[in-house]
Scaffold this active site. Structure first.
Site, mmCIF file in Angstrom:
data_model
loop_
_atom_site.group_PDB
_atom_site.id
_atom_site.type_symbol
_atom_site.label_atom_id
_atom_site.label_comp_id
_atom_site.label_asym_id
_atom_site.label_seq_id
_atom_site.Cartn_x
_atom_site.Cartn_y
_atom_site.Cartn_z
ATOM 1 N N ASP A 17 0.879 -1.166 0.000
ATOM 2 C CA ASP A 17 0.000 0.000 0.000
ATOM 3 C C ASP A 17 0.920 1.221 0.000
ATOM 4 O O ASP A 17 1.724 1.393 0.929
ATOM 5 C CB ASP A 17 -0.863 -0.041 1.261
ATOM 6 N N ILE A 18 0.800 2.051 -1.021
ATOM 7 C CA ILE A 18 1.759 3.155 -1.185
ATOM 8 C C ILE A 18 1.708 4.146 -0.022
ATOM 9 O O ILE A 18 2.706 4.800 0.272
ATOM 10 C CB ILE A 18 1.552 3.858 -2.542
ATOM 11 N N ASN A 31 -6.279 12.747 -11.097
ATOM 12 C CA ASN A 31 -7.016 13.192 -12.287
ATOM 13 C C ASN A 31 -6.744 14.693 -12.495
ATOM 14 O O ASN A 31 -6.267 15.380 -11.588
ATOM 15 C CB ASN A 31 -8.514 12.883 -12.160
ATOM 16 N N ASP A 41 -5.601 7.018 -5.439
ATOM 17 C CA ASP A 41 -5.954 8.398 -5.059
ATOM 18 C C ASP A 41 -6.830 8.384 -3.799
ATOM 19 O O ASP A 41 -6.576 9.134 -2.834
ATOM 20 C CB ASP A 41 -6.708 9.040 -6.242
ATOM 21 N N SER A 128 -2.104 4.885 -14.247
ATOM 22 C CA SER A 128 -3.053 4.612 -15.351
ATOM 23 C C SER A 128 -3.497 3.149 -15.447
ATOM 24 O O SER A 128 -4.332 2.831 -16.308
ATOM 25 C CB SER A 128 -2.498 5.036 -16.729
ATOM 26 N N TYR A 132 -8.026 4.097 -15.257
ATOM 27 C CA TYR A 132 -7.715 4.661 -16.571
ATOM 28 C C TYR A 132 -7.450 3.601 -17.636
ATOM 29 O O TYR A 132 -7.267 3.936 -18.805
ATOM 30 C CB TYR A 132 -6.543 5.649 -16.467
HETATM 31 N N1 AR6 Z 1 -1.170 1.402 -3.147
HETATM 32 C C1 AR6 Z 1 -0.577 1.092 -4.329
HETATM 33 N N2 AR6 Z 1 -1.270 0.867 -5.475
HETATM 34 C C2 AR6 Z 1 -2.612 0.943 -5.406
HETATM 35 C C3 AR6 Z 1 -3.311 1.265 -4.212
HETATM 36 C C4 AR6 Z 1 -2.523 1.492 -3.046
HETATM 37 N N3 AR6 Z 1 -3.090 1.804 -1.878
HETATM 38 N N4 AR6 Z 1 -4.653 1.265 -4.491
HETATM 39 C C5 AR6 Z 1 -4.791 0.962 -5.797
HETATM 40 N N5 AR6 Z 1 -3.570 0.759 -6.354
HETATM 41 P P1 AR6 Z 1 -5.896 3.818 -10.111
HETATM 42 P P2 AR6 Z 1 -5.392 5.311 -12.610
HETATM 43 C C6 AR6 Z 1 -3.216 0.424 -7.753
HETATM 44 O O1 AR6 Z 1 -7.263 3.474 -10.574
HETATM 45 O O2 AR6 Z 1 -5.637 4.096 -13.420
HETATM 46 C C7 AR6 Z 1 -8.734 7.712 -9.487
HETATM 47 O O3 AR6 Z 1 -10.096 7.773 -9.203
HETATM 48 C C8 AR6 Z 1 -4.301 -0.142 -8.637
HETATM 49 O O4 AR6 Z 1 -4.465 -1.533 -8.408
HETATM 50 O O5 AR6 Z 1 -5.715 4.253 -8.703
HETATM 51 O O6 AR6 Z 1 -4.224 6.193 -12.937
HETATM 52 C C9 AR6 Z 1 -8.116 9.075 -9.777
HETATM 53 O O7 AR6 Z 1 -8.751 10.105 -9.078
HETATM 54 C C10 AR6 Z 1 -3.733 0.146 -10.026
HETATM 55 O O8 AR6 Z 1 -2.814 -0.873 -10.431
HETATM 56 O O9 AR6 Z 1 -5.256 5.016 -11.014
HETATM 57 C C11 AR6 Z 1 -8.322 9.209 -11.264
HETATM 58 O O10 AR6 Z 1 -9.598 9.715 -11.571
HETATM 59 C C12 AR6 Z 1 -2.932 1.426 -9.830
HETATM 60 O O11 AR6 Z 1 -2.856 1.627 -8.414
HETATM 61 C C13 AR6 Z 1 -8.197 7.793 -11.759
HETATM 62 O O12 AR6 Z 1 -8.558 6.956 -10.682
HETATM 63 C C14 AR6 Z 1 -3.550 2.650 -10.466
HETATM 64 O O13 AR6 Z 1 -4.962 2.565 -10.406
HETATM 65 C C15 AR6 Z 1 -6.773 7.462 -12.135
HETATM 66 O O14 AR6 Z 1 -6.720 6.174 -12.674
#
Ligand code: AR6
Length: 180
Positions: A17-18, A31, A41, A128, A132
């Site tokens: 978890d980041i 976003n 996020d 992404s 995304y």
């Molecule tokens: N720690 C590390 N990685 C994570 C965590 C965490 N706690 N939670 C999820 N991931 P995403 P995007 C991973 O959807 O595709 C948001 O609503 C997840 O499994 O977070 O860039 C923003 O506000 C995936 O592999 O980001 C934007 O509107 C990765 O993080 C939109 O989503 C990225 O998934 C951005 O979409």
């Protein structure tokens, strides 16, 4: 955790978890409106507290939206880090709409911001690759090569690439073994 070294600077690929990364700053997959959301996020906003969202909204009010491929930096508030870098990745739209260049840029601009703020260690999520919709098998080589180049150039001393879930982590480690 697996580690690769470039000119004495290290890339660590690990599951987790980041918000718990032991780095000076963390990167958010944000976003353009810095409006908060789900995924990484949502986790960062919850852990940082409400001031992070308010600060992001102020930034957008003053400077405008953050374009895909760009990033901005804020304090980390209740998180145990000094900064959050909010990187906006591209929305996947078939792959012929500049997605690769924008994804590379999201990583590069984040590294350059870290350098400009003397941040030695930085954690990235898979930008992404969630909401995304960027296919991970295409995103991983771009992210890995861009991070390796930044480390080679000494923009930061240490990058942690933190993947959500064991399967994702194994995939990225496998790609890194092939590419790096
Ligand atoms: N720690 C590390 N990685 C994570 C965590 C965490 N706690 N939670 C999820 N991931 P995403 P995007 C991973 O959807 O595709 C948001 O609503 C997840 O499994 O977070 O860039 C923003 O506000 C995936 O592999 O980001 C934007 O509107 C990765 O993080 C939109 O989503 C990225 O998934 C951005 O979409």
């Amino acid at each position: 955790m697996q580690t690769w070294t470039f000119s004495g600077n290290s890339l660590h690929i690990l599951e987790g978890d980041i918000t718990r990364a032991d780095t000076r700053a963390i990167v958010n997959a944000a976003n353009p409106r810095l409006a908060g959301g789900g995924g990484v996020d949502g986790a960062i906003q919850r852990a940082a507290g409400p001031k992070l969202l308010l600060t992001g909204q102020d930034l957008v009010r003053v400077h405008g939206m953050v374009s895909p491929g760009d990033a901005v930096i804020t304090p980390a508030f209740d998180l145990p880090h000094d900064y959050v870098i909010h990187a906006v990745g591209p929305i996947w739209n078939g792959g012929e709409n500049n997605e690769a260049r924008l994804l590379e840029s999201a990583y590069t601009v984040s590294l350059l911001l870290a350098r400009a703020h003397n941040i030695p260690s930085l954690a990235f999520p898979a930008i992404s690759c969630g909401a995304y919709g960027y296919p991970v098998e295409q995103a991983a080589p771009i992210a890995l090569r861009t991070l390796a180049e930044g480390l080679e150039e000494g923009l930061v001393q240490s990058v942690q690439l933190i993947l959500h879930g064991a399967d994702a982590c194994h995939h990225w480690q496998e790609q890194a073994r092939k590419l790096l």
